[in-house]
Write a protein that holds these residues in place. Structure first.
Motif, short mmCIF file in Angstrom:
data_model
loop_
_atom_site.label_atom_id
_atom_site.label_comp_id
_atom_site.label_asym_id
_atom_site.label_seq_id
_atom_site.Cartn_x
_atom_site.Cartn_y
_atom_site.Cartn_z
N VAL A 191 1.07 -1.29 -0.01
CA VAL A 191 -0.15 0.14 0.03
C VAL A 191 1.04 1.13 0.09
CG1 VAL A 191 -1.75 1.48 1.09
CG2 VAL A 191 -1.85 -1.24 1.30
N LEU A 192 0.73 1.98 -1.02
CA LEU A 192 1.43 3.25 -1.23
C LEU A 192 1.12 4.43 -0.46
CD1 LEU A 192 2.12 3.31 -5.06
CD2 LEU A 192 3.73 2.13 -3.28
N ALA A 193 1.80 5.42 -0.03
CA ALA A 193 1.36 6.44 0.80
C ALA A 193 0.59 7.31 -0.26
CB ALA A 193 2.41 7.17 1.12
N ALA A 194 -0.47 8.29 0.39
CA ALA A 194 -1.03 9.15 -0.33
C ALA A 194 -0.27 10.00 -1.01
CB ALA A 194 -2.09 9.65 0.17
N PRO A 195 -0.38 10.67 -2.06
CA PRO A 195 0.31 11.67 -2.53
C PRO A 195 0.28 13.10 -1.73
CG PRO A 195 -1.52 11.56 -3.84
CD PRO A 195 -1.75 10.34 -3.05
N THR A 196 1.55 13.70 -1.36
CA THR A 196 1.59 14.80 -0.68
C THR A 196 2.35 15.78 -1.21
OG1 THR A 196 1.50 13.57 1.35
CG2 THR A 196 2.36 15.63 1.60
N ILE A 197 2.32 17.10 -1.09
CA ILE A 197 3.11 18.35 -1.68
C ILE A 197 3.94 18.47 -0.55
CG2 ILE A 197 2.93 20.50 -2.51
CD1 ILE A 197 0.03 20.22 -3.33
N SER A 198 5.26 18.24 -0.95
CA SER A 198 6.23 18.47 -0.10
C SER A 198 6.92 19.53 0.26
CB SER A 198 7.24 17.25 -0.12
OG SER A 198 7.82 17.30 -1.49
N THR A 199 6.69 20.66 -0.76
CA THR A 199 7.24 21.87 -0.60
C THR A 199 6.76 22.76 0.26
OG1 THR A 199 7.59 21.87 -3.15
CG2 THR A 199 7.42 24.17 -2.13
N ALA A 200 7.46 23.24 1.33
CA ALA A 200 7.14 24.01 2.20
C ALA A 200 6.64 25.30 2.11
CB ALA A 200 7.85 23.75 3.46
N THR A 201 7.35 26.01 1.42
CA THR A 201 7.42 27.53 1.16
C THR A 201 7.64 27.73 -0.27
OG1 THR A 201 9.79 27.83 2.11
CG2 THR A 201 7.91 28.09 3.51
N LEU A 202 7.42 28.97 -0.80
CA LEU A 202 7.98 29.33 -2.17
C LEU A 202 8.66 30.60 -2.11
CD1 LEU A 202 4.38 29.39 -3.88
CD2 LEU A 202 6.20 27.83 -4.27
N ALA A 203 9.78 30.61 -2.69
CA ALA A 203 10.71 31.72 -2.79
C ALA A 203 9.96 32.91 -3.43
CB ALA A 203 11.88 31.44 -3.70
#
Length: 721
Positions: free
Chosen positions: A291-303
């Motif tokens: 069972v794969l983990a659900a997708p997650t947006i790992s980027t925390a902040t934007l420059a």
């Protein structure tokens, strides 16, 4: 030695094997043996022979190989093992010696409920003899020598051509290799190999149950899952079950389909799948389900970005199933997002502001992850610092340049810095200047996170170490507000910061070097250590003296008889002289006197009156002095007794040479009051022995404004006019 002489118990067709008599007949007629094997149990695939062996060794090897293949065919598939050497004991074995395991088969037909050890054929090598030891229900039925002069016997299996050394499960073929040793006449070693294929049948003639699904597809948390399993053989209908399924999944007992939506943690699960047919035959197969983990947006902040500057910010995701599809809403004007890479790019062309960007990631299974990220759009990249703080020779230096706009983080560099100074990538200049003082033009370069570059020339001044030029401190007087002074420094780098130790009580120094306050401690000379620290952290100290004078006092009071007058009587020409310790503020005596350092006189006719009051009120006789031309602060002289004046009062004033007068002599700090012509009223009595007390008013102060410390001055006893 026994050779196939023990009689075994007859088995039924359901037990799925040969009787010992059947095997003996088969050994005698090799062609019949292999014909029977091909027709009922196995298909011979290949074999190997050596023609230079005598008939007996060849016949023994072939018969022994046929026995092993027959037992393998008639054993119960999944319970077959070649590694377990356990068997029932033989009290009178046909051969003794060291026993080496060859093969073991558990005869446990799927249509029976019988323990795996109930019916066992065990093959061992004992002293060069290959023995077949058969047990049923824990009792030895047959222990026979199949072949002599055997060096080794190997049994191996395969599943659809893939080697399976341990013949467990449901192999599709079995290979037996028997190596015979030299015989008594010295014939060469002989090897016989027999390979046979299985016809997978259960005890009732039906094909054996097999779960044909080889593997399970991966699942994903939050993604609906469906995986149908398949099986063959046995008797339909089937019943399916499974243990170890990840949370959120279940198996259909009728179709064998695993379905649901995974809800637990990601990872691999060992799923034990059981297939049971209509006659209660069953088989278990272990399959791995990841069972794969659900997708997650790992980027925390934007420059951050800047108006008019190219911008690029790649976003990243984890989990789920690739490839991803990206999208975003709320992007500032001029920017867009790549649907395949998730990179936000473009050139901002709108207003300076902070945008809330809603990012969406959809994985290959359709599972969605969202995230809100702030994206700051600033003004153009600009170096804000106008001038570096000054530096001092041989003093450690530290200064930071600043910028605005652009996209952080920034990277700084510089050229043209004074000797021994360097700039870090974070824009901090450090070092200790040691060369000649002077000015330098430093070219500062700033690169922002988007690669935009700006430069600026900024001056830095290097000076000699600071010094203190103030030579002395003005004195002060207790209780008098200090006139104040400001310390002065030179060289170094302004602005200066001052500090001190040792100031008299009541005085303070500001960081600007201003000393102020009102001394209130013990008068005297204080040693004050003042320290100057300049903007470059250069320091210098200096010791200065500060004198605090005491408050003024009345030194003496003299009651004098006029020359030629009568001692012991108050008469015209008598006087009172008061001496002070300090230059007094003469306006505090007479409001019309103006200059403290000059002599002052009041001699105008009738402007001064000296009055003696009798002792009725107050208790003691007293002397008071008034003036018609000024507010005079003499105070009151208490004569100590009430016998100077008989009754009423007596006044001395007059005119011309007889007038009363008041004189201040600056050089001697003396106030002199002289009695003039006695007025008509009252009679002046004889002066008696007394202890006079002069009470000066609080308004009388010295030239600095300090009050007298002894406003009441007591004359020695016996003093008189």
């Amino acid at each position: 030695m026994r050779r196939l002489v023990a009689k075994r118990k007859a088995r039924t067709r359901d037990e799925g094997g040969f009787t010992l008599a059947e095997v003996i007949v088969s050994v005698g007629i090799e062609a019949v043996i292999f014909g029977a094997l091909a027709a009922a149990f196995v298909v011979v695939l290949n074999g190997g022979t050596s023609v230079n062996e005598n008939l007996k060794r060849s016949s023994d090897a072939r018969a022994a190989a046929a026995y092993i293949v027959s037992d393998a065919r008639n054993s119960s598939g999944p319970q077959m093992s070649v590694t377990d050497t356990t068997s029932c004991a033989d009290p009178t074995p046909p051969v003794t010696g060291t026993s080496t395991a060859v093969a073991r088969f558990n005869w446990n037909a799927p249509n029976r409920v019988t323990a795996p050890t109930a019916n066992i054929s065990n093959y061992v090598l004992v002293s060069g003899n290959l023995l077949r030891r058969h047990c049923e229900a824990g009792t030895l039925v047959n222990d026979a020598v199949l072949a002599a002069n055997v060096d080794s016997t190997t049994v191996s299996c395969s599943v659809n051509g893939i080697a399976q050394p341990d013949c467990t499960g449901t192999p599709t073929a079995i290979t037996v290799a028997i190596v015979a040793t030299l015989d008594s006449v010295g014939s060469a070693p002989y090897t016989y190999t027999l390979t046979a294929a299985f016809r997978q049948l259960n005890g009732r003639g039906a094909p054996l149950l097999v779960i044909t699904t080889a593997s399970l597809a991966n699942g994903e948390i939050g993604d609906p899952y469906s995986a149908p399993l398949a099986g063959t053989g046995g008797v339909s209908p089937y019943t399916w079950s499974a243990t170890g399924l990840p949370a959120g999944l279940s198996m259909s007992p009728t179709t064998g389909t695993i379905s649901g939506t995974p809800t637990g943690a990601s990872g691999s699960a060992n799923v034990a799948v059981t297939l049971t047919d209509a006659v209660a035959s069953s088989i278990v197969k272990n399959l791995s389900l990841t069972v794969l983990a659900a997708p997650t947006i790992s980027t925390a902040t934007l420059a951050s970005g800047a108006v008019g500057s190219p911008y690029s910010a790649p976003l990243a995701g984890t989990g789920g199933t690739t490839p991803y599809i990206w999208s975003a809403t709320g992007l500032p004007s001029g920017l867009s997002m790549s649907s395949t890479t998730g990179t936000i790019s473009g050139t901002p062309n709108g207003a300076v502001a902070t945008a809330t960007v809603a990012v969406k990631l959809t994985d290959a299974r359709g599972v969605v992850a969202t995230k809100s990220l702030a994206l700051d759009i600033t003004g153009p990249l600009t170096i804000v610092t106008i001038q570096f703080p000054g530096a001092d020779l041989n003093v450690p230096y530290n200064a930071t340049v600043t910028a605005s706009g652009g996209s952080q983080p920034y990277v700084w560099s510089a050229s043209g810095l004074p000797s021994a100074l360097t700039m870090s990538p974070s824009g901090v200049v450090t070092g200790t200047p040691g060369a000649v003082a002077g000015n330098a033009d430093v070219v500062v370069t700033l690169t922002d996170a988007q690669g935009v570059v700006v430069t600026k020339t900024i001056k830095i001044f290097t000076s000699a170490a600071p010094t203190i030029t103030t030579a002395s401190l003005p004195g002060g007087e207790k209780t008098v507000v200090y006139a104040g002074t400001t310390l002065v420094g030179a060289a170094g780098t302004t602005p200066y910061t001052w500090s001190q130790t040792g100031l008299p009580a009541g005085l303070v120094m500001s960081s600007a070097g201003v000393i102020s306050g009102t001394p209130n401690g013990t008068p005297g000379t204080a040693t004050v250590v003042v320290t100057l620290t300049d903007a470059a952290n250069g320091t210098v100290s200096k010791s200065l003296s500060l004198v605090v004078a005491p408050q003024p006092t009345i030194v003496s009071v003299t009651l004098a008889n006029v020359s030629g007058g009568t001692a012991g009587r108050i008469e015209k020409g008598d006087s009172i002289a008061i001496v002070y310790s300090a230059q007094m503020r003469v306006s505090s005596f007479c409001s019309t006197w103006a200059t403290d350092t000059a002599d002052q006189t009041l001699t105008v006719s009738n402007d001064v009156t000296v009055t003696l009051n009798d002792g009725a009120n107050p208790t003691h006789d007293s002397v008071s002095v008034t003036s018609a031309t000024c507010t005079f602060n003499f105070g009151l002289l208490d004569l100590g007794v009430s016998t100077y004046v008989g009754s009423g009062s007596a006044s001395f004033s007059g005119s011309g040479a007889n007038k009363s007068s008041i004189t201040w002599t600056a050089s001697t700090k003396t106030l002199l009051i002289v009695f003039g012509t006695k007025g008509a009223a009252g009679t002046v009595a004889t002066v008696a022995t007394s202890t006079p007390i002069l009470s000066s008013p609080a308004a009388v102060v010295d030239s600095a404004g300090a009050n007298l410390t002894n406003q009441s001055f007591t004359l020695p006893a016996g003093i008189k006019f």
